[in-house]
Design a protein around this motif. Structure first.
Motif, PDB file in Angstrom:
ATOM      1  N   VAL A 148       0.887  -1.189  -0.072  1.00  7.30           N
ATOM      2  CA  VAL A 148      -0.112   0.079  -0.050  1.00  7.30           C
ATOM      3  C   VAL A 148       0.959   1.219   0.029  1.00  7.30           C
ATOM      4  O   VAL A 148       1.715   1.253   0.789  1.00  7.30           O
ATOM      5  CB  VAL A 148      -0.960   0.078   1.064  1.00  7.30           C
ATOM      6  CG1 VAL A 148      -1.784   1.341   1.382  1.00  7.30           C
ATOM      7  CG2 VAL A 148      -1.622  -1.264   1.108  1.00  7.30           C
ATOM      8  N   ALA A 149       0.755   2.183  -1.067  1.00  6.58           N
ATOM      9  CA  ALA A 149       1.677   3.324  -1.196  1.00  6.58           C
ATOM     10  C   ALA A 149       0.737   4.405  -0.940  1.00  6.58           C
ATOM     11  O   ALA A 149      -0.219   4.686  -1.778  1.00  6.58           O
ATOM     12  CB  ALA A 149       2.282   3.165  -2.547  1.00  6.58           C
ATOM     13  N   GLU A 150       1.170   5.204   0.028  1.00  8.56           N
ATOM     14  CA  GLU A 150       0.845   6.706  -0.001  1.00  8.56           C
ATOM     15  C   GLU A 150       1.413   7.548  -0.909  1.00  8.56           C
ATOM     16  O   GLU A 150       2.734   7.647  -0.765  1.00  8.56           O
ATOM     17  CB  GLU A 150       0.987   7.216   1.579  1.00  8.56           C
ATOM     18  CG  GLU A 150       0.039   6.613   2.714  1.00  8.56           C
ATOM     19  CD  GLU A 150       0.425   7.090   4.018  1.00  8.56           C
ATOM     20  OE1 GLU A 150      -0.688   7.479   4.798  1.00  8.56           O
ATOM     21  OE2 GLU A 150       1.499   7.881   4.245  1.00  8.56           O
ATOM     22  N   VAL A 151       0.829   8.444  -1.358  1.00  8.89           N
ATOM     23  CA  VAL A 151       1.549   9.081  -2.438  1.00  8.89           C
ATOM     24  C   VAL A 151       1.286  10.599  -2.147  1.00  8.89           C
ATOM     25  O   VAL A 151       0.005  11.067  -2.388  1.00  8.89           O
ATOM     26  CB  VAL A 151       1.126   8.652  -3.964  1.00  8.89           C
ATOM     27  CG1 VAL A 151       1.759   9.570  -5.077  1.00  8.89           C
ATOM     28  CG2 VAL A 151       1.204   7.405  -4.408  1.00  8.89           C
ATOM     29  N   GLU A 152       2.092  11.380  -2.050  1.00  7.79           N
ATOM     30  CA  GLU A 152       1.968  12.765  -1.944  1.00  7.79           C
ATOM     31  C   GLU A 152       1.615  13.518  -3.103  1.00  7.79           C
ATOM     32  O   GLU A 152       0.888  14.350  -3.059  1.00  7.79           O
ATOM     33  CB  GLU A 152       3.163  13.418  -1.251  1.00  7.79           C
ATOM     34  CG  GLU A 152       3.941  12.597  -0.101  1.00  7.79           C
ATOM     35  CD  GLU A 152       5.291  13.408   0.236  1.00  7.79           C
ATOM     36  OE1 GLU A 152       5.847  14.349  -0.249  1.00  7.79           O
ATOM     37  OE2 GLU A 152       5.705  12.565   1.181  1.00  7.79           O
ATOM     38  N   VAL A 167      10.396   2.360  -7.945  1.00 13.59           N
ATOM     39  CA  VAL A 167       9.506   1.181  -7.687  1.00 13.59           C
ATOM     40  C   VAL A 167       8.466   1.137  -8.835  1.00 13.59           C
ATOM     41  O   VAL A 167       7.494   1.676  -8.892  1.00 13.59           O
ATOM     42  CB  VAL A 167       8.716   0.947  -6.349  1.00 13.59           C
ATOM     43  CG1 VAL A 167       7.960  -0.282  -6.232  1.00 13.59           C
ATOM     44  CG2 VAL A 167       9.712   0.987  -5.292  1.00 13.59           C
ATOM     45  N   PRO A 168       8.535  -0.112  -9.637  1.00 15.56           N
ATOM     46  CA  PRO A 168       7.573  -0.172 -10.664  1.00 15.56           C
ATOM     47  C   PRO A 168       5.936  -0.661  -9.897  1.00 15.56           C
ATOM     48  O   PRO A 168       6.255  -1.290  -9.121  1.00 15.56           O
ATOM     49  CB  PRO A 168       8.179  -1.142 -11.533  1.00 15.56           C
ATOM     50  CG  PRO A 168       9.249  -2.138 -10.852  1.00 15.56           C
ATOM     51  CD  PRO A 168       9.721  -1.027  -9.940  1.00 15.56           C
ATOM     52  N   GLY A 169       5.142  -0.299 -10.745  1.00 13.37           N
ATOM     53  CA  GLY A 169       3.892  -0.777 -10.235  1.00 13.37           C
ATOM     54  C   GLY A 169       3.584  -2.310 -10.049  1.00 13.37           C
ATOM     55  O   GLY A 169       2.690  -2.643  -9.185  1.00 13.37           O
ATOM     56  N   VAL A 170       4.586  -3.129 -10.392  1.00 12.16           N
ATOM     57  CA  VAL A 170       4.245  -4.477 -10.327  1.00 12.16           C
ATOM     58  C   VAL A 170       4.219  -4.704  -8.732  1.00 12.16           C
ATOM     59  O   VAL A 170       3.778  -5.775  -8.473  1.00 12.16           O
ATOM     60  CB  VAL A 170       5.037  -5.411 -11.331  1.00 12.16           C
ATOM     61  CG1 VAL A 170       6.666  -5.254 -10.939  1.00 12.16           C
ATOM     62  CG2 VAL A 170       4.770  -6.937 -11.248  1.00 12.16           C
ATOM     63  N   PHE A 171       5.081  -4.113  -8.319  1.00 10.69           N
ATOM     64  CA  PHE A 171       5.110  -4.125  -6.922  1.00 10.69           C
ATOM     65  C   PHE A 171       3.996  -3.736  -5.867  1.00 10.69           C
ATOM     66  O   PHE A 171       4.168  -3.837  -4.767  1.00 10.69           O
ATOM     67  CB  PHE A 171       6.493  -3.846  -6.167  1.00 10.69           C
ATOM     68  CG  PHE A 171       7.715  -4.778  -7.039  1.00 10.69           C
ATOM     69  CD1 PHE A 171       7.905  -6.014  -6.326  1.00 10.69           C
ATOM     70  CD2 PHE A 171       8.627  -4.156  -7.719  1.00 10.69           C
ATOM     71  CE1 PHE A 171       9.231  -6.706  -6.957  1.00 10.69           C
ATOM     72  CE2 PHE A 171       9.651  -4.934  -8.229  1.00 10.69           C
ATOM     73  CZ  PHE A 171       9.842  -6.189  -7.754  1.00 10.69           C
ATOM     74  N   VAL A 172       3.280  -2.745  -6.265  1.00  7.85           N
ATOM     75  CA  VAL A 172       2.205  -2.139  -5.825  1.00  7.85           C
ATOM     76  C   VAL A 172       0.765  -2.412  -6.027  1.00  7.85           C
ATOM     77  O   VAL A 172       0.293  -2.647  -7.031  1.00  7.85           O
ATOM     78  CB  VAL A 172       2.480  -0.447  -5.970  1.00  7.85           C
ATOM     79  CG1 VAL A 172       1.575   0.150  -5.289  1.00  7.85           C
ATOM     80  CG2 VAL A 172       3.901  -0.023  -5.527  1.00  7.85           C
ATOM     81  N   GLN A 173       0.001  -2.733  -4.841  1.00  6.72           N
ATOM     82  CA  GLN A 173      -1.403  -3.131  -5.232  1.00  6.72           C
ATOM     83  C   GLN A 173      -2.352  -2.193  -4.894  1.00  6.72           C
ATOM     84  O   GLN A 173      -3.412  -2.174  -5.199  1.00  6.72           O
ATOM     85  CB  GLN A 173      -1.379  -4.482  -4.129  1.00  6.72           C
ATOM     86  CG  GLN A 173      -1.078  -5.728  -4.797  1.00  6.72           C
ATOM     87  CD  GLN A 173       0.496  -5.650  -4.606  1.00  6.72           C
ATOM     88  OE1 GLN A 173       1.009  -5.206  -3.574  1.00  6.72           O
ATOM     89  NE2 GLN A 173       1.228  -6.171  -5.663  1.00  6.72           N
ATOM     90  N   ARG A 174      -1.966  -1.098  -3.950  1.00  3.52           N
ATOM     91  CA  ARG A 174      -2.851  -0.195  -3.704  1.00  3.52           C
ATOM     92  C   ARG A 174      -2.197   1.164  -3.677  1.00  3.52           C
ATOM     93  O   ARG A 174      -1.073   1.109  -3.096  1.00  3.52           O
ATOM     94  CB  ARG A 174      -3.499  -0.245  -2.216  1.00  3.52           C
ATOM     95  CG  ARG A 174      -4.224  -1.697  -1.853  1.00  3.52           C
ATOM     96  CD  ARG A 174      -5.406  -1.728  -2.640  1.00  3.52           C
ATOM     97  NE  ARG A 174      -6.221  -2.885  -2.386  1.00  3.52           N
ATOM     98  CZ  ARG A 174      -6.207  -4.150  -2.990  1.00  3.52           C
ATOM     99  NH1 ARG A 174      -5.572  -4.140  -3.947  1.00  3.52           N
ATOM    100  NH2 ARG A 174      -6.676  -5.346  -2.717  1.00  3.52           N
ATOM    101  N   VAL A 175      -2.736   2.305  -4.286  1.00  2.00           N
ATOM    102  CA  VAL A 175      -2.280   3.318  -4.065  1.00  2.00           C
ATOM    103  C   VAL A 175      -3.286   4.676  -3.358  1.00  2.00           C
ATOM    104  O   VAL A 175      -4.583   4.624  -3.513  1.00  2.00           O
ATOM    105  CB  VAL A 175      -2.180   4.132  -5.699  1.00  2.00           C
ATOM    106  CG1 VAL A 175      -1.588   5.428  -5.535  1.00  2.00           C
ATOM    107  CG2 VAL A 175      -0.927   3.148  -6.164  1.00  2.00           C
ATOM    108  N   VAL A 176      -2.928   5.119  -2.406  1.00  2.00           N
ATOM    109  CA  VAL A 176      -3.722   5.926  -1.693  1.00  2.00           C
ATOM    110  C   VAL A 176      -3.195   7.518  -1.884  1.00  2.00           C
ATOM    111  O   VAL A 176      -2.080   7.694  -1.354  1.00  2.00           O
ATOM    112  CB  VAL A 176      -3.668   5.782  -0.381  1.00  2.00           C
ATOM    113  CG1 VAL A 176      -4.595   6.599   0.812  1.00  2.00           C
ATOM    114  CG2 VAL A 176      -4.165   4.307   0.183  1.00  2.00           C
ATOM    115  N   PRO A 177      -3.998   8.553  -2.626  1.00  2.00           N
ATOM    116  CA  PRO A 177      -3.238   9.724  -2.790  1.00  2.00           C
ATOM    117  C   PRO A 177      -3.575  10.657  -1.561  1.00  2.00           C
ATOM    118  O   PRO A 177      -4.691  10.636  -0.788  1.00  2.00           O
ATOM    119  CB  PRO A 177      -3.979  10.283  -4.087  1.00  2.00           C
ATOM    120  CG  PRO A 177      -5.518   9.158  -4.183  1.00  2.00           C
ATOM    121  CD  PRO A 177      -4.942   8.035  -3.443  1.00  2.00           C
ATOM    122  N   LEU A 178      -2.700  11.269  -1.005  1.00  2.00           N
ATOM    123  CA  LEU A 178      -2.667  12.241   0.223  1.00  2.00           C
ATOM    124  C   LEU A 178      -3.412  13.527  -0.422  1.00  2.00           C
ATOM    125  O   LEU A 178      -2.840  14.079  -1.518  1.00  2.00           O
ATOM    126  CB  LEU A 178      -1.345  12.467   0.846  1.00  2.00           C
ATOM    127  CG  LEU A 178      -0.749  10.926   1.363  1.00  2.00           C
ATOM    128  CD1 LEU A 178       0.745  11.090   1.954  1.00  2.00           C
ATOM    129  CD2 LEU A 178      -1.591  10.280   2.494  1.00  2.00           C
TER     130      LEU A 178
END
Length: 195
Positions: A148-152, A167-178
């Motif tokens: 889960v990536a928080e993104v500024e 980090v390429p997107g293949v490693f990230v399942q969730r993106v949470v915009p801040l």
């Protein structure tokens, strides 16, 4: 105390910690010394390599870091009892010599969840980190089964220069915009200023 993982700790949701530095969290110290949480301390470079190895599917590797210490020989207190006695200590690690130098066997780390914070990212999970955030965030992201990536700053796909993606997107399942306020809220554990 009371921020980030400190909230999970206070709620009794953390049973075991693997890390190189435990900080100044008083609740963490109380729980560790009182037997409420198990702690495996690892040299910082070894921790980084264990995360990288786990993220790359490498089950174990040899390193000279920790040879001749309790890290290799075992006996580091992992868990205390309520009376302050050590109830679980680290085991001795397998050793092997390479080119005449002793090494210890360390296992890769994979986690159920990885929580990271990126400076920029897109909805596909491609992430860019600033400065020291690149030290452990990319490795943690790779090691998580669910990251889960928080993104500024959330940008549209294609806006990130591929050469800047850490980090390429293949490693990230969730993106949470801040929100801008959330992105500006960056706790510093110990601020030092020179005059």
């Amino acid at each position: 105390d009371g921020e980030g993982l400190g909230r999970l700790l206070a709620a009794g949701r953390i049973a075991r910690v693997t890390g190189s530095y435990i900080g100044r969290n008083k609740e963490f110290a109380r729980r560790y010394l009182g037997g409420g949480v198990e702690v495996e301390l690892v040299p910082q470079g070894t921790l980084a390599e264990r995360l990288r190895a786990g993220g790359c599917g490498i089950p174990a590797f040899y390193t000279p870091a920790g040879v001749g210490t309790l890290v290799a020989e075992g006996g580091l207190p992992w868990r205390y009892g309520p009376d302050g006695e050590v109830v679980k200590a680290s085991p001795a690690k397998e050793t092997r010599f390479f080119d005449g130098r002793e090494h210890i066997l360390e296992s890769g780390i994979t986690t159920d969840f990885a929580l990271v914070r990126a400076a920029r990212g897109d909805r596909h999970g491609n992430l860019v980190f600033h400065r020291a955030a690149r030290n452990f965030n990319p490795l943690a992201a790779m090691a998580g089964r669910v990251t889960v990536a928080e993104v500024e700053e959330l940008v549209e796909p294609g806006e990130l220069d591929p050469d800047t993606v850490h980090v390429p997107g293949v490693f990230v399942q969730r993106v949470v915009p801040l929100s801008p306020a959330q992105a500006a809220d960056k706790r510093v554990e110990n601020r030092t200023v020179r005059g």
